[in-house]
Design an enzyme around this catalytic site. Structure first.
Site, PDB file in Angstrom:
ATOM      1  N   THR A 176      -1.870  15.706  -2.250  1.00 18.16           N
ATOM      2  CA  THR A 176      -2.403  15.219  -1.716  1.00 18.16           C
ATOM      3  C   THR A 176      -3.982  16.482  -0.835  1.00 18.16           C
ATOM      4  O   THR A 176      -3.373  17.714  -0.518  1.00 18.16           O
ATOM      5  CB  THR A 176      -2.247  14.177  -0.422  1.00 18.16           C
ATOM      6  OG1 THR A 176      -1.576  13.635  -0.890  1.00 18.16           O
ATOM      7  CG2 THR A 176      -3.824  13.362   0.044  1.00 18.16           C
ATOM      8  N   ARG A 204       1.221   0.889  -7.198  1.00 12.92           N
ATOM      9  CA  ARG A 204       1.834   1.289  -6.138  1.00 12.92           C
ATOM     10  C   ARG A 204       0.300   1.779  -5.383  1.00 12.92           C
ATOM     11  O   ARG A 204      -0.345   2.685  -6.071  1.00 12.92           O
ATOM     12  CB  ARG A 204       2.672   2.408  -6.094  1.00 12.92           C
ATOM     13  CG  ARG A 204       3.357   2.909  -4.928  1.00 12.92           C
ATOM     14  CD  ARG A 204       2.547   4.213  -4.441  1.00 12.92           C
ATOM     15  NE  ARG A 204       3.154   4.922  -3.852  1.00 12.92           N
ATOM     16  CZ  ARG A 204       2.486   5.944  -2.742  1.00 12.92           C
ATOM     17  NH1 ARG A 204       1.479   6.581  -3.273  1.00 12.92           N
ATOM     18  NH2 ARG A 204       3.001   6.409  -1.713  1.00 12.92           N
ATOM     19  N   ASP A 207      -0.861   5.392   1.274  1.00 10.75           N
ATOM     20  CA  ASP A 207      -1.196   5.872   2.752  1.00 10.75           C
ATOM     21  C   ASP A 207      -2.571   6.836   2.739  1.00 10.75           C
ATOM     22  O   ASP A 207      -3.641   5.261   3.388  1.00 10.75           O
ATOM     23  CB  ASP A 207      -0.460   6.556   3.512  1.00 10.75           C
ATOM     24  CG  ASP A 207      -0.856   8.074   2.700  1.00 10.75           C
ATOM     25  OD1 ASP A 207      -0.797   8.081   2.118  1.00 10.75           O
ATOM     26  OD2 ASP A 207      -0.406   8.970   3.338  1.00 10.75           O
ATOM     27  N   THR A 226      -1.015  13.185   4.541  1.00  7.22           N
ATOM     28  CA  THR A 226      -0.354  13.918   3.148  1.00  7.22           C
ATOM     29  C   THR A 226       1.435  14.324   3.625  1.00  7.22           C
ATOM     30  O   THR A 226       1.994  13.950   4.471  1.00  7.22           O
ATOM     31  CB  THR A 226      -0.741  14.835   2.730  1.00  7.22           C
ATOM     32  OG1 THR A 226       0.346  15.474   1.487  1.00  7.22           O
ATOM     33  CG2 THR A 226      -0.091  16.477   3.854  1.00  7.22           C
TER      34      THR A 226
HETATM   35  N1  GLY Z   1      -0.216  10.478   0.563  1.00  5.15           N
HETATM   36  C1  GLY Z   1      -0.226  10.544  -0.813  1.00  5.15           C
HETATM   37  C2  GLY Z   1       0.903   8.799  -1.106  1.00  5.15           C
HETATM   38  O1  GLY Z   1       1.218   8.882  -0.511  1.00  5.15           O
HETATM   39  O2  GLY Z   1       0.290   8.442  -2.106  1.00  5.15           O
END
Ligand code: GLY
Length: 306
Positions: A176, A204, A207, A226
């Site tokens: 990320t 899905r 965050d 991340t």
């Molecule tokens: N931190 C990136 C995700 O879990 O989508």
């Protein structure tokens, strides 16, 4: 005091030769943001453009080179937040544009909403003049085939065990990307963009686009995270870090306290970068590495580290 910090993801590098590529990538991104800050641009422009550089770099898991869902598609998430007003724009589950962070900023500035997802986000992108773009790279397609085969052969735990899977194989997280900046007017902004986690279930959302989970900024501080998104969503990691700053901690101590909170509670892979309103930079992570770069007013060169 203007300053910017970027991250290119937390996890484990499967292939050490990737070190040079990701180091160069975060260096380019942080310098892009820093040039803007030096010339009087806002922290919002700086984080948007820094993240855009990372989205265009296929070494990272955002924009071009995003990881694929269980059924082989890209579903990208992104958010951008402006600390002085707490305005935020975010998108989730978008598959057909080049720069999700630019679309997230459009949501913030051109709508009354915070978060658009899927088909609605796609329609909004068209309305805003975004061209169709396929962010899937050949490399990610091959990795998807390899991981999916292992998953189906039982060499990886099956889906309900995704957290254990990624805990044992943090290289699946890839990277990320995110940026936090403070400008010469002391305004702080944060931005984060991601393809999510490999083999995630279709639909899905992680965050990254959730204010306070993956991305947060206030007049006191800003943070971008991340790692496994479910951990940040359950702890509201970036809001927690910014709250610690508001209560008087500097950015480094606040970032460390945030990761301690993760370690003492959900115990999932996580990394966070932060800036406080005194211009201090902070970062912390519980994975083997978190690729990052930062530069502050007066420094000749950015610090780039894994
Ligand atoms: N931190 C990136 C995700 O879990 O989508």
């Amino acid at each position: 005091m203007y300053a910017i910090i970027v991250h290119g993801g937390a996890g484990k590098l499967k292939d050490r030769s990737k070190e040079v590529k990701v180091s160069n990538g975060v260096r380019r991104a942080v310098l892009r943001g820093y040039d803007l800050l030096k010339n009087g641009s806002s922290s919002l422009d700086a984080v948007e453009q820094a993240v855009r550089v990372l989205e265009d770099d296929p070494s990272f898991n955002a924009g071009t080179g995003s990881v694929l869902t269980f059924d082989g598609k890209v579903e990208m998430d992104a958010a951008i937040m402006y600390g002085p007003t707490l305005k935020v724009g975010a998108i989730a589950g978008v598959d057909c544009i080049r720069n999700p962070i630019v679309l997230a900023r459009k949501v913030m500035e051109e709508t009354d909403h915070v978060l658009l997802e899927g088909e609605g986000a796609r329609k909004f992108a068209k309305l805003m003049g975004f061209e169709d773009y396929n962010p899937v790279t050949e490399k990610r397609r091959k990795e998807w085939e390899e991981y999916k085969e292992k998953l189906l052969n039982g060499e990886y735990p099956t889906w309900p065990k995704i957290r254990e899977l990624i805990r044992e194989h943090p290289e699946l997280l890839h990277g990320t990307v995110g940026a936090v900046a403070i400008d010469e007017k002391d305004s702080i902004s944060a931005a984060t963009s991601t393809g999510g986690v490999f083999l995630k279930l279709p639909g899905r959302v992680g965050d990254t686009p959730i204010p306070g989970a993956g991305t947060y900024a206030t007049p006191y501080g800003g943070a971008s995270s991340t790692g496994i998104g479910e951990g940040m969503m359950r702890t509201l990691l970036t809001k927690t870090v910014v709250d610690f700053i508001r209560m008087g901690l500097d950015a480094q101590t606040a970032a460390e306290a945030g990761i301690n909170f993760i370690n003492n509670t959900v115990k999932l892979s996580a990394g966070v970068i932060a800036i406080d309103n005194r211009g201090n930079i902070g970062f912390a992570y519980n994975t083997p590495y978190m690729i990052r770069a930062y530069i502050k007013e007066g420094m000749e060169e950015p610090v780039v580290a894994l």
